[in-house]
Design a protein around this motif. Structure first.
Motif, PDB file in Angstrom:
ATOM      1  N   ILE A  12       0.822  -1.214   0.000  1.00  0.00           N
ATOM      2  CA  ILE A  12       0.000   0.000   0.000  1.00  0.00           C
ATOM      3  C   ILE A  12       0.857   1.267   0.000  1.00  0.00           C
ATOM      4  N   ASN A  13       1.906   1.261   0.826  1.00  0.00           N
ATOM      5  CA  ASN A  13       2.667   2.510   1.023  1.00  0.00           C
ATOM      6  C   ASN A  13       3.835   2.712   0.076  1.00  0.00           C
ATOM      7  N   GLU A  14       4.427   1.620  -0.380  1.00  0.00           N
ATOM      8  CA  GLU A  14       5.688   1.775  -1.115  1.00  0.00           C
ATOM      9  C   GLU A  14       5.547   1.540  -2.613  1.00  0.00           C
ATOM     10  N   ILE A  15       4.570   0.734  -3.013  1.00  0.00           N
ATOM     11  CA  ILE A  15       4.476   0.436  -4.450  1.00  0.00           C
ATOM     12  C   ILE A  15       3.455   1.389  -5.082  1.00  0.00           C
ATOM     13  N   LYS A  16       3.948   2.224  -5.974  1.00  0.00           N
ATOM     14  CA  LYS A  16       3.074   3.238  -6.569  1.00  0.00           C
ATOM     15  C   LYS A  16       2.870   3.021  -8.077  1.00  0.00           C
TER      16      LYS A  16
ATOM     17  N   ALA B 123      -4.700  -1.934  -2.343  1.00  0.00           N
ATOM     18  CA  ALA B 123      -3.286  -2.018  -2.718  1.00  0.00           C
ATOM     19  C   ALA B 123      -3.204  -1.897  -4.242  1.00  0.00           C
ATOM     20  N   THR B 124      -3.025  -0.674  -4.699  1.00  0.00           N
ATOM     21  CA  THR B 124      -3.062  -0.435  -6.147  1.00  0.00           C
ATOM     22  C   THR B 124      -1.749   0.159  -6.634  1.00  0.00           C
ATOM     23  N   PHE B 125      -1.586   0.175  -7.941  1.00  0.00           N
ATOM     24  CA  PHE B 125      -0.427   0.838  -8.549  1.00  0.00           C
ATOM     25  C   PHE B 125      -0.918   1.547  -9.809  1.00  0.00           C
ATOM     26  N   MET B 126      -0.108   2.501 -10.258  1.00  0.00           N
ATOM     27  CA  MET B 126      -0.489   3.195 -11.475  1.00  0.00           C
ATOM     28  C   MET B 126       0.054   2.435 -12.682  1.00  0.00           C
TER      29      MET B 126
END
Ligand code: ATP
Ligand code: MG
Length: 570
Positions: A119-123, A422-425
């Motif tokens: 959640i916090n580190e993978i963008k 928990a998402t990413f762009m």
């Protein structure tokens, strides 16, 4: 190291509390000591083995570019996800409070730590794929801690989580992890079968357990000896037995006073159990579920629970419910006229001709019953797979055996990442859920499994790669200067090569030393005794019965050969 300076805690007696070889031998060899129910101290030789197994896991993880991190074991309760608090691990979770009364848990698994990173580190997609792992203690208040470290309340797990952008990516990560685990087991000399577990049995390919065949295993596995097929009995699909087509006969109600069990019915009608279909009545939460399986078959509760879409509480119905559903005493349930919320009919029953069932009337059974003509229901696979069933891959007969589960891997996909956010762009600039894989390997359980597979009545026979020390040099008499000089020289030469070598310089009879060393299970032994006058020493493999006479000058070469044949780098 010199054994005279080490703590040797071998026991001659077999400890009464230990039932299985690995537990007995770990206690007798002084690898572990019990500190409480399901809790153990790892003694010096024991922790050496644990570290070796951990290092093998680390090495294989790094090899597939998984990165190590270390999460905290003390988890503030409020940070735990609903899944962790509520699922079955909830009752296994140890809970405690700090001095201010704040509640904490001891980690039973570390999914929150992995999730936090997600959640916090993978963008961005640019950070993917990513694979993180840790080797860390886990705490579970197991209902019945058992078999020493095989099922303990504190144990070390290699946990990993893979993060991918797509399900194709997950397939790759998952396969890499599966290969890496297979390498770990090969290196630990454990023959391991990848067994389809749980969700796989109901159609997916989402979960695999790694099983080591063993009488002491707590899992039952059905497997094919001629192809690679294997499945956990909990959910193993069963191939229906083909039936011979018959003309439908006329339904007949027959008086069967006091004949209630299938065995009694088979005697009464002078036929086999296979000619009957039994109807079992369950309570699933507030629903009444009737299930039919062939007379000689057993019902698989997990399959039934899956078929009805899950149930919090699932148990055989009480007498009152049975009587209400069947309008009869227990023992005469059947599909014709039964009152239930659902009637599940095993496909084998649906394929039978002119069979017998209870008549829902005390003292009566029906003969010449046929599915479709006399009753209908929801047809499916609700039976337990059984020894002798045909393999769905190759058609040969399956066998059931007990196994130890040493690791478990799951394709979680986006199920949890969606709910957790928990998402990413993605490349298109849009946010998408991460595609996750989850992996767990039991370090202590591997240690116990290795002993189960590698021991004799004298003790442990460590495979080279996980042995606490690889070789021991034993001077027969420590008072003999020449023996000691040669023993020291061999010991130092081996040490120089980076080999983990022991020198048994204890002031003990050689027989006592051999007994201890066999129990502890050091793979190679060099005995320096009277034969040195002829320029020889004795070389012995723990796994071989015979001593080899080797010239002093070639002993190092002989040791090196063992490293080469075991594929271990020097
Ligand atoms: P089990 O069915 O044996 O309870 P599990 O499904 O609870 O296992 P996972 O949560 O999948 O186990 O953990 C992964 C691995 O951790 C297992 O394959 C096993 O090797 C190890 N493990 C789990 N529980 C214990 C325990 N109580 N003691 C030692 N090792 C364990
Ligand atoms: Mg468990």
């Amino acid at each position: 190291m010199k054994l005279s300076k080490m703590l040797i805690s071998t026991l001659r007696e077999v400890p009464a509390e230990a039932e299985i070889w690995s537990h007995k031998l770990m206690l007798r060899a002084g690898m572990i000591r019990k500190t409480g129910s399901g809790l153990y101290t790892y003694m010096p030789f024991g922790i050496k083995v644990i570290r070796k197994i951990e290092d093998i896991v680390r090495c294989e993880m790094e090899d597939i570019d998984a990165q190590e991190f270390l999460a905290s074991n003390l988890l503030p309760s409020e940070t735990l996800s609903e899944s962790n608090k509520c699922d079955v691990l909830g009752v296994e979770m140890f809970r405690l409070k700090d001095r201010s009364g704040n509640e904490f848990c001891l980690a039973a698994k570390h999914e929150e730590a992995f999730t936090d990173i997600a959640i916090n580190e993978i963008k961005s997609y640019k950070q993917l794929p990513l694979n993180l792992y840790q080797v860390q203690n886990n705490y579970r208040d197991e209902k019945s801690p058992k078999f020493g470290v095989m099922r303990s309340r504190e144990f070390i797990m290699g946990e990993a989580c893979s993060f991918d952008a797509s399900s194709e990516g997950l397939d790759i990560s998952y396969n890499k992890m599966q290969d890496a685990y297979n390498n770990v087991f090969r290196r630990c000399a454990l023959e391991c079968k990848a067994v389809e577990a749980d969700s796989v049995a109901i159609g997916g390919t989402n979960s695999v357990e790694f099983m080591v065949k063993s009488e002491v295993g707590e899992d039952e596995v059905i497997f094919c000896s001629s192809c690679s097929y294997a499945a956990n009995m909990e959910n193993a699909p069963s191939n229906p037995e083909p039936t011979q087509k018959e003309e439908f006969k006329e339904l007949k109600k027959t008086l069967t006073p006091n004949v209630k069990t299938i065995d009694d019915l088979a005697v009464f009608f002078n036929t086999t159990n296979k000619k009957f279909a039994k109807t079992l009545i369950y309570k699933a939460d507030d629903k009444v579920v009737a299930v039919m399986v062939r007379g000689d078959r057993q019902l698989n509760e997990s399959k039934v629970i899956n078929a009805i879409g899950g149930a919090m509480k699932f148990e055989l119905a009480d007498i009152e419910t049975v009587m209400k559903s069947t309008s009869a005493e227990v023992g005469f349930a059947g599909p014709i006229g039964i009152v239930s919320d659902v009637l599940l009919v095993d496909e084998e029953v649906a394929n039978m001709y002119n069979f017998m069932v209870g008549a829902n009337d005390t003292g009566y059974h029906y003969e010449n019953v046929n599915y479709g003509k006399d009753f209908k229901g929801q047809v499916g696979d609700y039976r337990k797979a059984a020894e002798g069933d045909k393999c769905s891959k190759c058609g040969l007969q399956l066998t059931i055996g007990r196994s130890i589960e040493v690791a478990h891997i799951f394709k979680l996909g986006t199920k949890y990442s969606k709910t957790m956010g928990a998402t990413f762009m993605g490349q298109d600039g849009k946010n998408q859920p991460l595609v996750l894989g989850w992996y767990g390997i039991g370090i202590n359980r591997i240690m116990a499994a290795v002993i189960e597979k590698h021991h004799d009545e004298n003790g442990i026979i460590w495979p080279m790669a996980v042995a606490p020390y690889q070789i021991v040099v034993v001077p027969v008499s420590i008072k003999d200067e020449e023996q000691m000089r040669i023993a020291e020289k061999i010991y130092n030469d081996l040490k120089q090569l980076g080999i983990e070598v022991l020198m048994d310089d204890r002031n003990e009879r050689v027989g006592v030393k051999f007994k201890d060393l066999d129990l502890i299970g050091i793979p190679m032994r060099i005995t320096v005794g009277k034969k040195i006058s002829e320029g020889n020493i004795e070389f012995k493999l723990r796994c071989a019965g015979e001593n080899e006479i080797v010239e002093i000058c070639s002993v190092i070469e002989r040791v090196k050969e063992e490293f080469i044949s075991n594929n271990i780098k020097l």
